[in-house]
Enzyme design. Structure first.
Site, PDB file in Angstrom:
ATOM      1  N   HIS A 256       0.833  -1.203   0.000  1.00  0.00           N
ATOM      2  CA  HIS A 256       0.000   0.000   0.000  1.00  0.00           C
ATOM      3  C   HIS A 256       0.869   1.256   0.000  1.00  0.00           C
ATOM      4  O   HIS A 256       0.514   2.260  -0.615  1.00  0.00           O
ATOM      5  CB  HIS A 256      -0.921   0.001   1.224  1.00  0.00           C
ATOM      6  CG  HIS A 256      -1.998  -1.034   1.153  1.00  0.00           C
ATOM      7  ND1 HIS A 256      -3.323  -0.715   0.976  1.00  0.00           N
ATOM      8  CD2 HIS A 256      -1.947  -2.384   1.217  1.00  0.00           C
ATOM      9  CE1 HIS A 256      -4.042  -1.833   0.940  1.00  0.00           C
ATOM     10  NE2 HIS A 256      -3.228  -2.848   1.096  1.00  0.00           N
TER      11      HIS A 256
ATOM     12  N   ASP B 295      -5.759   5.999   2.323  1.00  0.00           N
ATOM     13  CA  ASP B 295      -5.973   4.649   1.801  1.00  0.00           C
ATOM     14  C   ASP B 295      -7.408   4.217   2.102  1.00  0.00           C
ATOM     15  O   ASP B 295      -7.932   4.465   3.194  1.00  0.00           O
ATOM     16  CB  ASP B 295      -4.978   3.708   2.490  1.00  0.00           C
ATOM     17  CG  ASP B 295      -4.875   2.347   1.820  1.00  0.00           C
ATOM     18  OD1 ASP B 295      -5.907   1.662   1.678  1.00  0.00           O
ATOM     19  OD2 ASP B 295      -3.747   1.955   1.461  1.00  0.00           O
TER      20      ASP B 295
END
Length: 450
Positions: free
Chosen positions: A19, A112
């Site tokens: 990520h 995110d």
């Protein structure tokens, strides 16, 4: 642009390398457009990572409540995610205050999708809000429909059910995103997606053109991928030669020296990413499938996974293969000796292979990977899926024949042609004026008026 008037984006990735890397690459692109960017990592990740000291991106820290050991220090996944939410909410707010007091007020929080609580942090500080999805647009669209109660994910062994959503191909049960222990984390990404100012996808327009037509009716979408270092694609950011962050130390010298004397297109590269834990039975089938293929192979087996290898396997394949605990993946995928990539079909790995023109043998394991594997095979035509048996295991003969399909058979020729085509399209997306570059430029311009 005067520094005090320079827009400032605070970027918040989920604390995992898969990520962090794509969001960091997006940060570099924003900096190149004149935006000040601070990437916020947890205290533990910040202490653990090998970061580029010359990075144009600023770094900040917040706490997940486990500053000494991160996820490994927690009692369970639920315990970690609960602490990440509660402690993170407070300490991320403290970071925003600290930046403001230092004369670097934040204009927008880009968070995110795995961290939907960050929306409320941004709201409390009056910031613009943008959500960044590291999985494909197709997969996120499926999960969004599950969140809204419009569809349900069928059991894996249900051979009759299909998923039908506008802009997507039909998904059979075994091709759909797999239900897993992190289901709530995946589905709850969409709790506030309808209220953000921007939605970012790590993809490019032509790669997911049909589903993008659909989601742009729902949200203010920006495609900003592929998020690879610039020197592997458009080469406009001359200092952008690697991701700049590693939570594992790659065996660079061993890998590149071993590859250097192998014939062009002769090596199978095998890696299942930074997170997947492969079952012992599956590891054994992969091991003998690779050996029986008679191709040279470079296999990444993380230190914690090495005990699952068959006894004496490394000695037995010493003339044919190399097993390493971590690798410089981008440099390997661009090496002329690589013939195909055996991968779990994590979206980062798929994007890298597509962008670099490397054919794929897909072995999806869980989460979004079965859906990515379907696109690799049926939609983009850049690879071949190794179908698992009723126990979910890809046996050695299936893996061997799948590798042969890509490396030697007629379908492999078509796959290689498609891979070359998509490589060109990926580069075009980030060339000046390309769809992804245009979206990044437009977003940067919009920030000037925040």
């Amino acid at each position: 642009m005067e520094n005090k008037k320079r827009p400032h984006a605070l970027v918040l990735p989920y604390p995992a390398q898969g990520h962090i890397n794509p969001m960091l690459q997006f940060c570099k692109r924003l900096v190149s457009k004149g935006i000040k960017v601070t990437l916020a990592n947890t205290i533990y990740i910040s202490k653990s990572m090998l970061a580029d000291p010359q990075s144009p991106v600023c770094f900040g820290t917040y706490s997940d409540g486990f500053d000494l050991g991160g996820y490994a220090q927690s009692e369970s996944t639920d315990n970690y995610l609960s602490s990440l939410r509660d402690v993170g909410f407070q300490t991320l707010g403290n970071l925003i205050k600290k930046l403001d007091e230092a004369g670097n007020p934040v204009n927008v929080l880009i968070y995110d999708g795995f961290l939907p609580w960050a929306f409320d942090v941004a709201k409390n500080f009056g910031l613009k809000k943008a959500v960044f999805f590291t999985q494909s647009c197709a997969v996120n669209t499926i999960y969004y429909h599950v969140y809204k109660g419009l569809i349900s994910l069928p059991p894996r062994d249900d051979e009759t059910s299909v998923i039908s959503i506008p802009g997507l191909p039909l998904f059979k049960s075994w091709e759909a995103p797999a239900p897993m222990e992190y289901r709530d984390l995946l589905i709850n990404q969409y709790s506030n997606v309808d209220y953000v100012d921007w939605v970012f996808f790590n993809t490019f327009h032509k790669l997911e053109e049909e589903v993008l037509k659909y989601v742009t009716k729902l949200w203010k979408v920006r495609t900003i991928g592929p998020t690879l270092p610039s020197m592997y694609l458009d080469k406009r950011l001359e200092d952008d030669k690697d991701y700049g962050i590693n939570l594992f130390k790659p065996n660079y010298g061993a890998c590149m020296e071993w590859l250097s004397d192998k014939p062009s297109g002769s090596v199978i590269y095998v890696s299942f990413g930074s997170f997947i834990q492969v079952e012992a039975e599956q590891m054994e089938e992969i091991a003998w499938g690779l050996k029986d293929s008679n191709f040279n192979f470079l296999w990444v087996v993380r230190e914690l996974e090495k005990a699952k290898l068959p006894n004496n396997f490394i000695n037995e394949i010493s003339e044919q293969g190399l097993v390493v605990t971590w690798s410089p993946q981008l440099e390997i995928l661009t090496h002329e000796s690589i013939g195909c990539f055996v991968t779990h079909c994590g979206f980062n790995s798929v994007i890298e292979a597509i962008s670099l023109g490397v054919p794929i043998v897909g072995m999806p394991q869980w989460s979004d990977q079965p859906a990515n594997g379907k696109y690799v095979d049926d939609v983009w035509g850049v690879g071949f899926r190794a179908r698992p048996d009723e126990k979910g295991i890809v046996n050695r003969n299936v893996l061997k024949s799948s590798i042969k399909e890509v490396m030697e058979e007629e379908k492999g020729k078509v796959i290689k042609e498609n891979a070359a085509k998509w490589k060109n399209l990926a580069t075009e997306a980030l060339d000046e004026g390309g769809s992804s570059d245009k979206n990044i430029s437009e977003f940067a311009a919009e920030l000037l008026y925040c």
